[in-house]
Scaffold this motif. Structure first.
Motif, mmCIF file in Angstrom:
data_model
loop_
_atom_site.group_PDB
_atom_site.id
_atom_site.type_symbol
_atom_site.label_atom_id
_atom_site.label_comp_id
_atom_site.label_asym_id
_atom_site.label_seq_id
_atom_site.Cartn_x
_atom_site.Cartn_y
_atom_site.Cartn_z
ATOM 1 N N ASP A 48 -27.613 -25.236 -13.617
ATOM 2 C CA ASP A 48 -27.841 -24.736 -14.969
ATOM 3 C C ASP A 48 -26.527 -24.546 -15.714
ATOM 4 O OD1 ASP A 48 -30.581 -24.673 -14.599
ATOM 5 O OD2 ASP A 48 -30.551 -22.622 -13.806
ATOM 6 N N ASN A 49 -25.470 -24.206 -14.974
ATOM 7 C CA ASN A 49 -24.152 -23.985 -15.577
ATOM 8 C C ASN A 49 -23.102 -24.233 -14.513
ATOM 9 O OD1 ASN A 49 -21.855 -23.151 -16.912
ATOM 10 N ND2 ASN A 49 -22.698 -21.182 -17.581
ATOM 11 N N VAL A 50 -22.179 -25.172 -14.763
ATOM 12 C CA VAL A 50 -21.158 -25.513 -13.774
ATOM 13 C C VAL A 50 -19.924 -24.632 -13.897
ATOM 14 C CG1 VAL A 50 -21.944 -27.881 -13.522
ATOM 15 C CG2 VAL A 50 -20.253 -27.323 -15.282
ATOM 16 N N GLY A 51 -19.813 -23.822 -14.972
ATOM 17 C CA GLY A 51 -18.722 -22.859 -15.090
ATOM 18 C C GLY A 51 -17.329 -23.456 -15.094
ATOM 19 N N GLY A 52 -17.139 -24.618 -15.714
ATOM 20 C CA GLY A 52 -15.798 -25.205 -15.805
ATOM 21 C C GLY A 52 -15.454 -26.151 -14.673
ATOM 22 N N LEU A 53 -16.437 -26.571 -13.872
ATOM 23 C CA LEU A 53 -16.191 -27.534 -12.799
ATOM 24 C C LEU A 53 -15.771 -28.874 -13.405
ATOM 25 C CD1 LEU A 53 -16.455 -28.051 -9.688
ATOM 26 C CD2 LEU A 53 -18.761 -28.886 -10.179
ATOM 27 N N GLN A 54 -14.815 -29.534 -12.782
ATOM 28 C CA GLN A 54 -14.297 -30.802 -13.297
ATOM 29 C C GLN A 54 -14.424 -31.882 -12.235
ATOM 30 O OE1 GLN A 54 -10.279 -30.225 -14.599
ATOM 31 N NE2 GLN A 54 -10.850 -28.830 -16.268
ATOM 32 N N ALA A 55 -14.427 -33.126 -12.702
ATOM 33 C CA ALA A 55 -14.463 -34.271 -11.784
ATOM 34 C C ALA A 55 -13.194 -34.279 -10.943
ATOM 35 C CB ALA A 55 -14.598 -35.567 -12.558
ATOM 36 N N ASP A 140 -17.457 -14.544 -15.757
ATOM 37 C CA ASP A 140 -17.841 -13.750 -16.933
ATOM 38 C C ASP A 140 -18.930 -12.740 -16.589
ATOM 39 O OD1 ASP A 140 -16.015 -15.175 -18.413
ATOM 40 O OD2 ASP A 140 -17.502 -16.667 -19.094
ATOM 41 N N GLU A 141 -19.912 -13.188 -15.795
ATOM 42 C CA GLU A 141 -20.971 -12.259 -15.411
ATOM 43 C C GLU A 141 -20.432 -11.136 -14.541
ATOM 44 O OE1 GLU A 141 -23.798 -14.752 -13.539
ATOM 45 O OE2 GLU A 141 -24.708 -15.454 -15.419
ATOM 46 N N ALA A 144 -18.649 -8.776 -16.773
ATOM 47 C CA ALA A 144 -19.605 -7.996 -17.557
ATOM 48 C C ALA A 144 -20.223 -6.889 -16.703
ATOM 49 C CB ALA A 144 -20.685 -8.908 -18.113
ATOM 50 N N THR A 145 -20.548 -7.226 -15.448
ATOM 51 C CA THR A 145 -21.095 -6.207 -14.541
ATOM 52 C C THR A 145 -20.097 -5.097 -14.275
ATOM 53 O OG1 THR A 145 -22.463 -7.919 -13.491
ATOM 54 C CG2 THR A 145 -22.156 -5.857 -12.295
ATOM 55 N N LEU A 146 -18.817 -5.499 -14.063
ATOM 56 C CA LEU A 146 -17.776 -4.499 -13.833
ATOM 57 C C LEU A 146 -17.582 -3.614 -15.064
ATOM 58 C CD1 LEU A 146 -15.093 -6.593 -11.908
ATOM 59 C CD2 LEU A 146 -16.598 -4.813 -10.985
ATOM 60 N N GLN A 147 -17.656 -4.228 -16.250
ATOM 61 C CA GLN A 147 -17.490 -3.456 -17.474
ATOM 62 C C GLN A 147 -18.632 -2.447 -17.633
ATOM 63 O OE1 GLN A 147 -14.855 -3.520 -19.408
ATOM 64 N NE2 GLN A 147 -15.705 -1.946 -20.768
ATOM 65 N N GLU A 148 -19.859 -2.892 -17.314
ATOM 66 C CA GLU A 148 -20.995 -1.982 -17.405
ATOM 67 C C GLU A 148 -20.869 -0.840 -16.395
ATOM 68 O OE1 GLU A 148 -25.906 -2.147 -17.246
ATOM 69 O OE2 GLU A 148 -24.696 -3.960 -16.947
ATOM 70 N N ASN A 149 -20.404 -1.180 -15.192
ATOM 71 C CA ASN A 149 -20.196 -0.126 -14.192
ATOM 72 C C ASN A 149 -19.124 0.861 -14.647
ATOM 73 O OD1 ASN A 149 -22.122 -1.208 -12.479
ATOM 74 N ND2 ASN A 149 -20.633 -2.487 -11.392
ATOM 75 N N ASN A 150 -18.054 0.330 -15.275
ATOM 76 C CA ASN A 150 -17.006 1.214 -15.784
ATOM 77 C C ASN A 150 -17.542 2.138 -16.868
ATOM 78 O OD1 ASN A 150 -15.041 0.155 -14.091
ATOM 79 N ND2 ASN A 150 -14.438 -1.443 -15.550
ATOM 80 N N ASN A 151 -18.398 1.601 -17.741
ATOM 81 C CA ASN A 151 -18.985 2.437 -18.789
ATOM 82 C C ASN A 151 -19.879 3.528 -18.198
ATOM 83 O OD1 ASN A 151 -17.715 0.913 -20.784
ATOM 84 N ND2 ASN A 151 -19.446 -0.515 -20.966
ATOM 85 N N ASN A 152 -20.657 3.137 -17.190
ATOM 86 C CA ASN A 152 -21.507 4.143 -16.531
ATOM 87 C C ASN A 152 -20.671 5.214 -15.849
ATOM 88 O OD1 ASN A 152 -23.836 2.769 -17.305
ATOM 89 N ND2 ASN A 152 -23.891 1.539 -15.424
ATOM 90 N N LEU A 153 -19.601 4.781 -15.189
ATOM 91 C CA LEU A 153 -18.717 5.741 -14.533
ATOM 92 C C LEU A 153 -18.060 6.663 -15.557
ATOM 93 C CD1 LEU A 153 -17.402 6.707 -11.914
ATOM 94 C CD2 LEU A 153 -15.640 4.963 -12.228
#
Length: 346
Positions: A48-55, A140-141, A144-153
């Motif tokens: 669904d998403n290669v995240g910058g994978l190159q040949a 990125d995900e 984003a998860t780390l940022q959300e955890n930091n906000n919760n903390l």
């Protein structure tokens, strides 16, 4: 002149030869790293998403490099198809139910494709097979998860700071306990009472344990052959005799109850004035009349005795009483004479 030109031509030829050798060596080295000169098969995977994978990215299996990414192209509406060259020597270890996952070469390295899983029951992959893609979190995900955890903390820390401030100001139950000595003493007393209750509960538990041991001993005695308790539990003859004795006791109890009822009825009759005995026991008038009658009878008897005494001294009846006295004397003498003979015969 010609010698100088020949020398220059030889030098140029040597440099050209060295360049060609370096070029061929580089091509061979790069081709070896890219697995260009190794027999390989082509395997595809759809992400669904290669995240910058190159040949040219590496393909790994169980920590070993087994190929490279040959081509990346769009597939369908929004998916991406990745074509990989896999060495034929590694083909026998990769199964058709294996998964292709995106990973990184190191913590912050280049994107690679990692083939994982696969069971021995499945067949080995063949040229042109499509492996299922394994979903993985990209950077990125993760951020984003780390940022959300930091906000919760941060929120939790802020709330904890507010609570501590309220407690230090004496607000709430905890603050009152910390600052109010009276409430603190009450809290200590409550804890002491709880401790005492806990001790009592422990004693009760110990008592229950002791009782349980006693019950076990009693049960063991019940199971011991030859004892009365065991006979009562297991011997049917004793149980039958007990039942018979219980029935007799029940009959005796019923008889006693009937006798008690009869006595009660008799007592009620004795306490009633509707019968002769009840009247004699309870009616004062009857008692008084009876006493008067008895007194009259005694008086009449006394007067009769006096009259009989007077008749004995009367000359008209004096002979009668004398004859009667003589007859009584003769009977006594005859009785006295008969007594010795009777004793001798015996």
């Amino acid at each position: 002149m010609k010698a100088a030109e020949n020398k220059r031509a030889v030098s140029v030829g040597i440099f050209v030869l060295i360049g060609i050798v370096i070029l061929v060596t580089g091509i061979m080295v790069l081709g070896g790293q890219q697995k260009r000169f190794v027999k390989s098969i082509r395997v595809n995977a759809i992400f669904d998403n290669v995240g910058g994978l190159q040949a040219g990215a590496n393909v790994w299996f169980s920590g070993v490099k087994i190929g490279t990414v040959r081509k990346i192209q769009f597939y369908g509406n929004s998916q991406v198809e990745v074509t990989m060259n896999i060495e034929e020597s590694s083909q026998q270890y990769i199964r058709k139910d294996a998964l292709a996952a995106l990973s990184t070469d190191g913590l912050i390295g280049n994107k690679i494709v990692e083939i994982v899983g696969g069971s021995t029951k499945a067949e080995t992959v063949e040229d042109g097979d499509i492996l299922h893609a394994k979903a993985s979190l990209n950077t990125d995900e993760i951020m984003a998860t780390l940022q959300e955890n930091n906000n919760n903390l941060l929120r939790v820390t802020t709330d904890a700071k507010k609570i501590l401030d309220e407690v230090l100001k004496g607000k709430g139950v905890a603050g009152a306990v910390l600052r109010d000595s009276t409430l603190s003493n009450r809290f200590k007393n409550t804890m002491a009472n709880l401790q005492a209750a806990s001790s009592s509960a422990a004693q009760v538990t110990k008592s229950l344990s002791t009782a349980s041991g006693s019950l076990n001993q009693f049960a063991a005695k019940l199971n011991m052959k030859g004892t009365l308790a065991n006979d009562l539990v297991s011997d049917t003859l004793i149980v039958r005799d007990l039942r018979a004795s219980t029935a007799r006791l029940r009959d005796v109890s019923n008889t006693a109850s009937e006798a008690t009822d009869n006595v009660k009825k008799a007592t009620e009759k004795l306490n009633s004035s509707n019968n002769a005995i009840g009247s004699l026991l309870n009616d004062e008038v009857v008692n008084r009349d009876l006493k008067s009658t008895i007194h009259n009878l005694e008086t009449s008897s006394q007067k009769l005795d006096e009259n009989m005494e007077a008749l004995q001294h009367n000359f008209l009846f004096r002979g009668f009483f004398r004859r009667r006295a003589k007859e009584e004397a003769k009977q006594k003498a005859a009785t006295a004479a008969a007594s010795p003979d009777t004793n001798l015969k015996k």
